[in-house]
Scaffold this motif. Sequence first.
Motif, PDB file in Angstrom:
ATOM      1  N   GLY A  19       5.182  38.399  -1.682  1.00  0.00           N
ATOM      2  CA  GLY A  19       4.197  37.645  -1.027  1.00  0.00           C
ATOM      3  C   GLY A  19       4.168  36.120  -1.442  1.00  0.00           C
ATOM      4  O   GLY A  19       4.032  35.315  -0.513  1.00  0.00           O
ATOM      5  N   ALA A  20       4.026  35.974  -2.560  1.00  0.00           N
ATOM      6  CA  ALA A  20       3.732  34.542  -3.160  1.00  0.00           C
ATOM      7  C   ALA A  20       5.033  33.816  -3.024  1.00  0.00           C
ATOM      8  O   ALA A  20       5.128  32.625  -2.562  1.00  0.00           O
ATOM      9  CB  ALA A  20       3.705  34.628  -4.812  1.00  0.00           C
TER      10      ALA A  20
ATOM     11  N   ILE B 144       7.218  34.374  -0.394  1.00  0.00           N
ATOM     12  CA  ILE B 144       7.203  33.969   1.094  1.00  0.00           C
ATOM     13  C   ILE B 144       6.209  32.810   1.318  1.00  0.00           C
ATOM     14  O   ILE B 144       6.660  32.034   1.904  1.00  0.00           O
ATOM     15  CB  ILE B 144       6.675  35.185   1.721  1.00  0.00           C
ATOM     16  CG1 ILE B 144       7.769  36.385   1.700  1.00  0.00           C
ATOM     17  CG2 ILE B 144       6.396  34.972   3.445  1.00  0.00           C
ATOM     18  CD1 ILE B 144       7.276  37.721   2.322  1.00  0.00           C
ATOM     19  N   ARG B 145       5.249  32.670   0.698  1.00  0.00           N
ATOM     20  CA  ARG B 145       4.356  31.505   0.843  1.00  0.00           C
ATOM     21  C   ARG B 145       4.925  30.178   0.341  1.00  0.00           C
ATOM     22  O   ARG B 145       4.768  29.221   0.930  1.00  0.00           O
ATOM     23  CB  ARG B 145       2.898  31.853   0.216  1.00  0.00           C
ATOM     24  CG  ARG B 145       2.038  30.638   0.472  1.00  0.00           C
ATOM     25  CD  ARG B 145       1.807  30.161   1.833  1.00  0.00           C
ATOM     26  NE  ARG B 145       1.189  31.123   2.678  1.00  0.00           N
ATOM     27  CZ  ARG B 145       1.475  31.078   4.265  1.00  0.00           C
ATOM     28  NH1 ARG B 145       1.777  29.992   4.618  1.00  0.00           N
ATOM     29  NH2 ARG B 145       0.621  31.622   4.793  1.00  0.00           N
TER      30      ARG B 145
ATOM     31  N   ARG C  48       7.363  29.425   3.092  1.00  0.00           N
ATOM     32  CA  ARG C  48       7.217  28.995   4.417  1.00  0.00           C
ATOM     33  C   ARG C  48       6.029  27.741   4.341  1.00  0.00           C
ATOM     34  O   ARG C  48       5.500  27.307   5.398  1.00  0.00           O
ATOM     35  CB  ARG C  48       6.327  30.076   5.123  1.00  0.00           C
ATOM     36  CG  ARG C  48       7.356  31.036   6.012  1.00  0.00           C
ATOM     37  CD  ARG C  48       6.662  31.985   6.968  1.00  0.00           C
ATOM     38  NE  ARG C  48       5.346  32.106   6.412  1.00  0.00           N
ATOM     39  CZ  ARG C  48       4.730  33.283   7.023  1.00  0.00           C
ATOM     40  NH1 ARG C  48       5.581  34.251   7.902  1.00  0.00           N
ATOM     41  NH2 ARG C  48       3.382  33.643   6.911  1.00  0.00           N
TER      42      ARG C  48
ATOM     43  N   PRO D 266       3.197  25.299   4.546  1.00  0.00           N
ATOM     44  CA  PRO D 266       3.356  23.919   5.361  1.00  0.00           C
ATOM     45  C   PRO D 266       3.324  22.774   4.735  1.00  0.00           C
ATOM     46  O   PRO D 266       3.827  21.725   5.110  1.00  0.00           O
ATOM     47  CB  PRO D 266       2.430  24.245   6.527  1.00  0.00           C
ATOM     48  CG  PRO D 266       1.140  25.152   5.772  1.00  0.00           C
ATOM     49  CD  PRO D 266       1.949  26.155   5.077  1.00  0.00           C
ATOM     50  N   SER D 267       2.679  22.598   3.548  1.00  0.00           N
ATOM     51  CA  SER D 267       2.373  21.716   2.714  1.00  0.00           C
ATOM     52  C   SER D 267       2.861  21.588   1.482  1.00  0.00           C
ATOM     53  O   SER D 267       3.079  22.724   0.771  1.00  0.00           O
ATOM     54  CB  SER D 267       1.075  21.243   2.807  1.00  0.00           C
ATOM     55  OG  SER D 267       0.119  21.889   2.214  1.00  0.00           O
TER      56      SER D 267
ATOM     57  N   LEU E 271       0.994  21.212  -1.248  1.00  0.00           N
ATOM     58  CA  LEU E 271      -0.165  21.883  -2.040  1.00  0.00           C
ATOM     59  C   LEU E 271      -0.115  23.359  -1.805  1.00  0.00           C
ATOM     60  O   LEU E 271      -0.286  24.167  -2.811  1.00  0.00           O
ATOM     61  CB  LEU E 271      -1.436  21.151  -1.594  1.00  0.00           C
ATOM     62  CG  LEU E 271      -1.534  19.834  -2.136  1.00  0.00           C
ATOM     63  CD1 LEU E 271      -2.810  19.161  -1.246  1.00  0.00           C
ATOM     64  CD2 LEU E 271      -1.645  19.721  -3.640  1.00  0.00           C
ATOM     65  N   ASP E 272       0.210  23.808  -0.708  1.00  0.00           N
ATOM     66  CA  ASP E 272       0.267  25.260  -0.619  1.00  0.00           C
ATOM     67  C   ASP E 272       1.179  25.962  -1.353  1.00  0.00           C
ATOM     68  O   ASP E 272       1.156  26.907  -1.988  1.00  0.00           O
ATOM     69  CB  ASP E 272       0.600  25.643   0.864  1.00  0.00           C
ATOM     70  CG  ASP E 272      -0.447  25.436   1.704  1.00  0.00           C
ATOM     71  OD1 ASP E 272      -1.573  25.813   1.356  1.00  0.00           O
ATOM     72  OD2 ASP E 272      -0.337  24.814   2.812  1.00  0.00           O
TER      73      ASP E 272
ATOM     74  N   VAL F 124       2.510  24.735  -4.329  1.00  0.00           N
ATOM     75  CA  VAL F 124       1.954  24.401  -5.629  1.00  0.00           C
ATOM     76  C   VAL F 124       1.109  25.558  -5.975  1.00  0.00           C
ATOM     77  O   VAL F 124       1.141  26.418  -7.062  1.00  0.00           O
ATOM     78  CB  VAL F 124       1.273  23.174  -5.897  1.00  0.00           C
ATOM     79  CG1 VAL F 124       0.550  23.010  -7.182  1.00  0.00           C
ATOM     80  CG2 VAL F 124       2.066  22.050  -5.755  1.00  0.00           C
ATOM     81  N   LEU F 125      -0.050  25.998  -5.090  1.00  0.00           N
ATOM     82  CA  LEU F 125      -1.004  26.995  -5.302  1.00  0.00           C
ATOM     83  C   LEU F 125      -0.069  28.332  -5.156  1.00  0.00           C
ATOM     84  O   LEU F 125      -0.647  29.269  -6.138  1.00  0.00           O
ATOM     85  CB  LEU F 125      -1.776  26.980  -4.049  1.00  0.00           C
ATOM     86  CG  LEU F 125      -3.195  27.862  -4.225  1.00  0.00           C
ATOM     87  CD1 LEU F 125      -3.764  27.143  -5.248  1.00  0.00           C
ATOM     88  CD2 LEU F 125      -3.732  27.900  -3.103  1.00  0.00           C
ATOM     89  N   ALA F 126       0.761  28.458  -4.406  1.00  0.00           N
ATOM     90  CA  ALA F 126       1.498  29.877  -4.418  1.00  0.00           C
ATOM     91  C   ALA F 126       2.581  29.949  -5.628  1.00  0.00           C
ATOM     92  O   ALA F 126       2.758  31.069  -6.392  1.00  0.00           O
ATOM     93  CB  ALA F 126       2.668  29.965  -3.141  1.00  0.00           C
TER      94      ALA F 126
END
Lengths: 145, 92
Positions: free
Chosen positions: B19-20, B22-23, B26, B28-29, B31-32, B34-36
């Motif tokens: 899941g991580a 995939i994020r 995919r 969009p930014s 920062l997403d 980096v978080l994943a």
Amino acid sequence: MSPEVSVADNVIDTVSAVFMVVGALMSLAAAVGLLRFPDLLSRMHAATKPQVLGLFLLLAAIGLQMRTWWVWPVLLVAWIFQLLTVPVSAHMVGRSGYRTKHMHRELLRSDDLEAVVQKAAQSSRDGAAPQAPSPKSPADGGTPQ
Amino acid sequence: MMQTVLAVTAVILTLAAAGAIIRIARGPSLLDRVLASDVLLAILGAALCIDMAVNRHLNNLMLLVALSVVGFIGSVTVARFVADRREQTHES
């Protein structure tokens, strides 16, 4: 080995097994939250679960499995280190996410930072207005985007 | 019982890592992503912890601390980088 010791052993094994499975489920919950939540701030909410509570449960499982007392301070140091670093990095990510507007503003119930930003921009505009002849440059420098 | 726990947690952590990833693919930014990747690092740390708990050794403990340092420095650096770059494009 006396039966009491064996019973206690089984109890400790069961507790640490539960800790391990729940700690792994925290990671799964973070992944599901990353995939299903709509914007950056709510994904940050989901991402902190394995970093703090999941790590705590797994370190407690290690401490229970090792059956010694001296490992607990070492595990506590590791957990406290994670507790000190995770809020700082989350703060930085959230701050740059707010500034670059990577969030859905209609999902927010209240935005306390908005009033602070407006007030800071207003005060810097008022304070810099008498000495600066052009009104454009202090507003550019003082308005956080 | 420990082997069962090992299998169950291996399956759960594999799904979570998928899941991580995939994020990360995919997101969009930046920062997403980096978080994943931070979550992926936490999942790796969880795998190291479970290995230590099931096999009853402490070899990976320093690696776990180093992993949290790497995650901290990486996400702080990329967050600063994103903020600076966006501000420069706003001003220009």
